[in-house]
Design a protein around this motif. Sequence first.
Motif, short mmCIF file in Angstrom:
data_model
loop_
_atom_site.label_atom_id
_atom_site.label_comp_id
_atom_site.label_asym_id
_atom_site.label_seq_id
_atom_site.Cartn_x
_atom_site.Cartn_y
_atom_site.Cartn_z
N ALA A 263 0.57 -1.23 -0.07
CA ALA A 263 0.26 -0.01 0.08
C ALA A 263 0.92 1.39 -0.21
O ALA A 263 0.28 2.34 -0.28
CB ALA A 263 -1.00 -0.11 1.36
N ASP A 264 2.05 1.18 0.35
CA ASP A 264 3.09 2.23 0.24
C ASP A 264 3.53 2.51 -1.08
O ASP A 264 4.29 3.41 -1.21
CB ASP A 264 4.26 1.98 1.17
CG ASP A 264 3.93 1.94 2.66
OD1 ASP A 264 2.91 2.76 2.86
OD2 ASP A 264 4.75 1.20 3.62
N ARG A 265 3.11 1.82 -2.05
CA ARG A 265 3.12 1.67 -3.40
C ARG A 265 4.65 1.68 -3.71
O ARG A 265 5.52 2.22 -4.43
CB ARG A 265 2.80 2.83 -3.87
CG ARG A 265 1.14 3.12 -3.73
CD ARG A 265 0.71 4.48 -4.74
NE ARG A 265 -0.75 4.42 -4.56
CZ ARG A 265 -1.69 3.65 -5.27
NH1 ARG A 265 -1.18 2.80 -5.98
NH2 ARG A 265 -2.79 3.92 -4.88
N GLY A 266 5.47 0.55 -2.95
CA GLY A 266 6.79 0.27 -3.41
C GLY A 266 7.02 -1.14 -3.30
O GLY A 266 5.80 -1.98 -3.25
N ARG A 406 11.17 5.69 1.57
CA ARG A 406 9.67 5.43 2.39
C ARG A 406 8.88 4.41 1.94
O ARG A 406 8.13 3.79 2.74
CB ARG A 406 9.12 6.62 3.10
CG ARG A 406 10.08 7.27 4.14
CD ARG A 406 9.45 8.63 4.66
NE ARG A 406 10.28 9.66 5.35
CZ ARG A 406 10.79 9.24 6.50
NH1 ARG A 406 10.61 8.18 7.02
NH2 ARG A 406 11.77 10.12 6.95
N ARG A 407 8.95 4.57 0.60
CA ARG A 407 8.05 3.58 -0.25
C ARG A 407 8.17 2.19 -0.01
O ARG A 407 7.05 1.27 -0.48
CB ARG A 407 8.17 4.02 -1.76
CG ARG A 407 7.44 5.37 -1.98
CD ARG A 407 7.76 5.87 -3.52
NE ARG A 407 9.05 5.69 -3.67
CZ ARG A 407 9.56 6.04 -5.15
NH1 ARG A 407 8.61 6.28 -6.02
NH2 ARG A 407 11.05 5.98 -5.41
N HIS A 408 9.57 1.75 0.27
CA HIS A 408 10.04 0.25 0.23
C HIS A 408 9.62 -0.11 1.73
O HIS A 408 9.76 0.60 2.66
CB HIS A 408 11.28 0.24 -0.31
CG HIS A 408 11.44 0.53 -1.61
ND1 HIS A 408 10.50 0.08 -2.81
CD2 HIS A 408 12.22 1.64 -2.33
CE1 HIS A 408 11.07 0.56 -4.03
NE2 HIS A 408 11.90 1.71 -3.71
N ASN A 409 9.63 -1.35 1.77
CA ASN A 409 9.30 -1.98 3.08
C ASN A 409 10.32 -3.40 3.19
O ASN A 409 10.58 -4.21 2.08
CB ASN A 409 8.10 -2.58 3.20
CG ASN A 409 7.13 -1.52 3.78
OD1 ASN A 409 6.87 -1.11 4.91
ND2 ASN A 409 6.54 -0.64 2.70
#
Length: 510
Positions: A263-266, A406-409
């Motif tokens: 959902a963070d689009r990453g 911040r888009r990645h996890n």
Amino acid sequence: MLWPEQPARQDVGHGVANGSVELKERAVSYPEILHHGATQGVTGSCHQLLMDAQHSLLIDCGLFQGAETSAEGRAGAGSLAIDFALDTVKALIATHVHVDHVGRIPYLLAAGFKGPILCSEPSARLLPIVLEDAFKLGVSSDQRQVERYLELIGQRSIALPYKHWFTLADTSTLLCRIRLQRAGHILGSAYVEIDLTYKAIGRKRRILFSGDLGAPHAPLLPAPRPPYRADTLVIESTYGDRLHEDRRSRRQRLETMIEQALADRGSVLIPAFSIGRTQELLYELEEIIYRKTRSRPAAREADVRSSSHADWPQLPIILDSPLASRFTQAYRELQPFWDREATKRARSGRQPLGFEQLITVENHADHLRMVEHLASTARPAIVIAGSGMCTSGRIVNYLKAMLGDRRHNILFVGYQAMGTPGHAIQKYGPRGGYVDLDGERLEIRAGVATLGGYSAHADRQGLVSFITRMREWPDEIRLVHGEADAKRALGAELRRRYAEKQKRVSIITP
């Protein structure tokens, strides 16, 4: 016999009274166990069973990782040497092929070990892949040397089927038999039963080495079954201080955490060991995709595509590890050793380890292009890459490129040993901290999450059940392969269980 017997000593047991007494006194002092690793943490497993003055066995010979040390206090890469005597070692038994259990085999051979390497049939198939990689990383990448080394490994390896007793030594004074049983940790993993009979005094002792025990209901593998009995048990304690979630909960959390991350689009980066964890993840991801594809109405396609949630049927699952790809192929070829559920899926036409969305990245140039593409576009994707503790391998390039976005996890699904980059990211990432990779200090802005229940190791309940479900409980238990807190918790629980049954036990923490 699996090797030629050494000539019997000429100064013992000729019917002379004082000689017989001396022989009996010496026999009473055996067996003895020496621990050459996995006493200060969860890596470097190596244990020596001294059966008598002329015969001993090694159970595992693994690498130390992170800040963990050898018995002599040398850490990580500084503890590669084999610094114990090998003159009585008749064989090495490999419980499974993770590098923290077999990674020092090249150094064992270099130190002069001449005996066989005994393991299960699946492990015999997987061991050359592990040792080839370890040899190239730690010794030499020269192809001729690698080939000679692998030929030597092939000559030394002896594959043993599960559940059968094998005689390793039968002399005038000692009978030694071993049996491998499924441990449920990774494909080919085994725990080792060793039966010793001291003929001069009629004494018998059964010693059991657990290796790494798997969690019940692990993907692909039958759960380990406890043995009938043991006198001495050397058991791992990795998760001796905690309980895992059940498998359904784990899979649901895996699905939920990935959807939240996407959902963070990453992209979601999952550091995973090349063997075991990677194949389990692929198996579970295939199941999620299968269910999502079957349950989602076609009319809702557009809504799902436009939402913040993952479009699972179109989501690329990127396996970026040549070593993991080789292991995954070997796992496919070892299907006869899968559990019933996995076998049933394969027979129904599904491909649990080779589904349509799976993309494998082989050569280094393609790897670098994939890192650049995902880092720049933040395209939703799941990346599985080694190493599992972020100490080396392709996951390091992904982390260097994407930790600051911040888009990645980052999703951890395995144990992170003290002193490893994975442990630092896991501990300090949620606080907005940093990690040092390749001499570079990187701020951690990417999301960091841990799916702790997704483990290939038994938890406290599994470890305790392995013992208490025996018909005859061991009177000596040695706790290895665990952090201090885990050993203390497991030891306390075992003492409580023994007290309830009014049984006596000696619990030793080497």
